[in-house]
Design a protein around this motif. Sequence first.
Motif, mmCIF file in Angstrom:
data_model
loop_
_atom_site.group_PDB
_atom_site.id
_atom_site.type_symbol
_atom_site.label_atom_id
_atom_site.label_comp_id
_atom_site.label_asym_id
_atom_site.label_seq_id
_atom_site.Cartn_x
_atom_site.Cartn_y
_atom_site.Cartn_z
ATOM 1 N N TYR A 5 31.875 39.827 40.428
ATOM 2 C CA TYR A 5 32.125 39.358 38.759
ATOM 3 C C TYR A 5 32.682 40.622 38.345
ATOM 4 C CZ TYR A 5 27.968 42.007 37.589
ATOM 5 O OH TYR A 5 26.824 42.832 37.383
ATOM 6 N N ARG A 6 33.268 40.482 37.138
ATOM 7 C CA ARG A 6 33.697 41.521 36.172
ATOM 8 C C ARG A 6 33.083 41.615 34.634
ATOM 9 N NH1 ARG A 6 38.835 39.504 37.726
ATOM 10 N NH2 ARG A 6 39.741 40.937 39.395
ATOM 11 N N ILE A 7 32.730 42.566 34.269
ATOM 12 C CA ILE A 7 32.417 42.553 32.709
ATOM 13 C C ILE A 7 33.567 42.690 31.784
ATOM 14 C CG2 ILE A 7 30.752 43.389 30.915
ATOM 15 C CD1 ILE A 7 29.079 44.402 32.995
ATOM 16 N N GLN A 8 33.871 41.491 31.156
ATOM 17 C CA GLN A 8 35.143 41.417 30.078
ATOM 18 C C GLN A 8 34.473 41.400 28.534
ATOM 19 O OE1 GLN A 8 38.098 41.994 31.184
ATOM 20 N NE2 GLN A 8 38.366 40.922 33.201
ATOM 21 N N GLU A 13 33.109 37.403 33.834
ATOM 22 C CA GLU A 13 34.143 36.494 34.465
ATOM 23 C C GLU A 13 33.574 36.519 36.039
ATOM 24 O OE1 GLU A 13 39.052 36.520 34.843
ATOM 25 O OE2 GLU A 13 38.194 38.353 35.141
ATOM 26 N N ILE A 14 33.492 35.482 36.411
ATOM 27 C CA ILE A 14 33.264 35.123 37.995
ATOM 28 C C ILE A 14 34.485 35.139 38.644
ATOM 29 C CG2 ILE A 14 32.299 33.627 39.495
ATOM 30 C CD1 ILE A 14 30.159 34.296 37.673
ATOM 31 N N VAL A 15 34.443 35.878 39.757
ATOM 32 C CA VAL A 15 35.430 36.133 40.605
ATOM 33 C C VAL A 15 35.407 35.400 41.963
ATOM 34 C CG1 VAL A 15 37.003 37.849 41.792
ATOM 35 C CG2 VAL A 15 35.943 38.506 39.608
ATOM 36 N N ARG A 16 34.389 35.602 42.717
ATOM 37 C CA ARG A 16 34.067 34.903 44.065
ATOM 38 C C ARG A 16 32.681 34.569 43.980
ATOM 39 N NH1 ARG A 16 38.147 32.490 46.739
ATOM 40 N NH2 ARG A 16 39.583 33.869 47.843
ATOM 41 N N CYS A 17 32.572 33.795 45.141
ATOM 42 C CA CYS A 17 31.039 33.341 45.261
ATOM 43 C C CYS A 17 30.851 33.167 46.665
ATOM 44 C CB CYS A 17 30.854 31.863 44.597
ATOM 45 S SG CYS A 17 30.770 31.787 42.841
ATOM 46 N N VAL A 38 35.893 31.865 34.431
ATOM 47 C CA VAL A 38 36.024 31.834 36.327
ATOM 48 C C VAL A 38 37.474 31.996 36.450
ATOM 49 C CG1 VAL A 38 35.607 30.555 37.992
ATOM 50 C CG2 VAL A 38 34.175 30.088 36.274
ATOM 51 N N ALA A 39 37.792 33.154 37.316
ATOM 52 C CA ALA A 39 39.004 33.401 37.252
ATOM 53 C C ALA A 39 39.882 32.558 38.086
ATOM 54 C CB ALA A 39 38.654 34.856 38.276
ATOM 55 N N ALA A 40 41.117 33.052 38.310
ATOM 56 C CA ALA A 40 42.256 32.202 39.029
ATOM 57 C C ALA A 40 41.748 32.504 40.610
ATOM 58 C CB ALA A 40 43.675 32.845 38.598
ATOM 59 N N TYR A 41 42.119 31.269 41.151
ATOM 60 C CA TYR A 41 41.881 31.259 42.791
ATOM 61 C C TYR A 41 40.310 31.596 43.088
ATOM 62 C CZ TYR A 41 46.994 31.535 43.157
ATOM 63 O OH TYR A 41 48.244 31.001 43.355
ATOM 64 N N ILE A 54 35.141 44.903 41.280
ATOM 65 C CA ILE A 54 34.267 43.964 41.043
ATOM 66 C C ILE A 54 32.926 44.501 41.210
ATOM 67 C CG2 ILE A 54 35.576 41.911 41.682
ATOM 68 C CD1 ILE A 54 33.267 43.026 44.171
ATOM 69 N N LEU A 55 31.959 43.766 40.488
ATOM 70 C CA LEU A 55 30.509 43.885 40.550
ATOM 71 C C LEU A 55 30.008 42.898 41.370
ATOM 72 C CD1 LEU A 55 29.908 45.065 36.963
ATOM 73 C CD2 LEU A 55 30.260 46.569 38.836
ATOM 74 N N VAL A 56 28.725 43.162 42.027
ATOM 75 C CA VAL A 56 28.108 42.158 42.711
ATOM 76 C C VAL A 56 26.589 41.638 42.176
ATOM 77 C CG1 VAL A 56 26.860 41.615 44.993
ATOM 78 C CG2 VAL A 56 29.175 43.101 44.750
#
Length: 326
Positions: A5-8, A13-17, A38-41, A54-56
């Motif tokens: 994720y990212r802090i916005q 904002e979730i990037v991947r799972c 939740v981010a693109a793609y 990213i952060l985890v």
Amino acid sequence: MKVHYRIQEYFIEIVRCFGTEPRVILPEQIEGYPVKRVAAYAFSSRKDKEDTDILVYEGAGEPLFVEQEKLLAGEAVEEVIFPDTVEEIGNYIFYGCKELKKLEFSDSLERIGSGAFTGCSNMGSLRVHLKHGERSCVKEILGDLWQRIDVIFEVQADGTDEIENREIYLVFPEHYEEAVENTPARILFTQHHGIGNHYRQCFYNREMDYRKYDSLFPLAAAQDDTDVLTDLIFGRLCCSYRLTREHEKMYEEYVIEHQREVAGYLTARDRLDLLSEISSRKLWKQEGLEDAIDAAAKNEKAEILSFLMNEKHLLFPEKKRKRFEL
């Protein structure tokens, strides 16, 4: 489950799972910040390159062996549940997710990225939590999908006597477009097939227009299969939210006139609850009930057979023959 994720600006904002199960439940907050985007793609396996900034986050109940985790993207995803905090999902978020079948979200979700559901050919169910009225992004999602989609609007009680918890079940039939060429005129035009496109237009200002939805049934009855029509009918009859008596009668008349097909379908699906609905509405005809009994016996549906036999005894008791003694 592990989340990138990212802090916005005061939200996440979730990037991947990553995880081990095809059912993905996103957290409502991370590090005290609400998950709003939740981010693109994010769930697509066709992303060009992975993000590095990213952060985890690791949720509770992680597997003992981390190597069991895999990227939850593409065909590894079957169901995604967004928390009520999510307001936006990015472009092509589910691009190529062929096994994605269910999606759950709330009316807080207002922005859908372009191409979000490209390639989601098995998507079949949306569950929407309506907490702030009746507006939602369902129309936008349906516009990206050609196949039959079942939508459940879950309305939660607001503490008054006027609004109670209810589930409104709606069926949106399939449709598809075909490019047809008029060779002499050298013109290519689009031809629409199926009633589903009409049902997808039953929204006004992002709110469901139930009267318009119900008014389309005569067209659907002329084009769609009994299974689709049966599910559509009982979705409206069992939760008659904004259902006029005129349209209610229309649905009931279809059940009466097509009782053999309707009862056969419900019996095969073990829908004793809906067969009971036919009884409570007093819609059985003797011939239709007997056909349903035959279907239940043939398919070895013991519980349903017992119920139908009892209904026959109550509704159409056999007349005792008179005996004459000489």
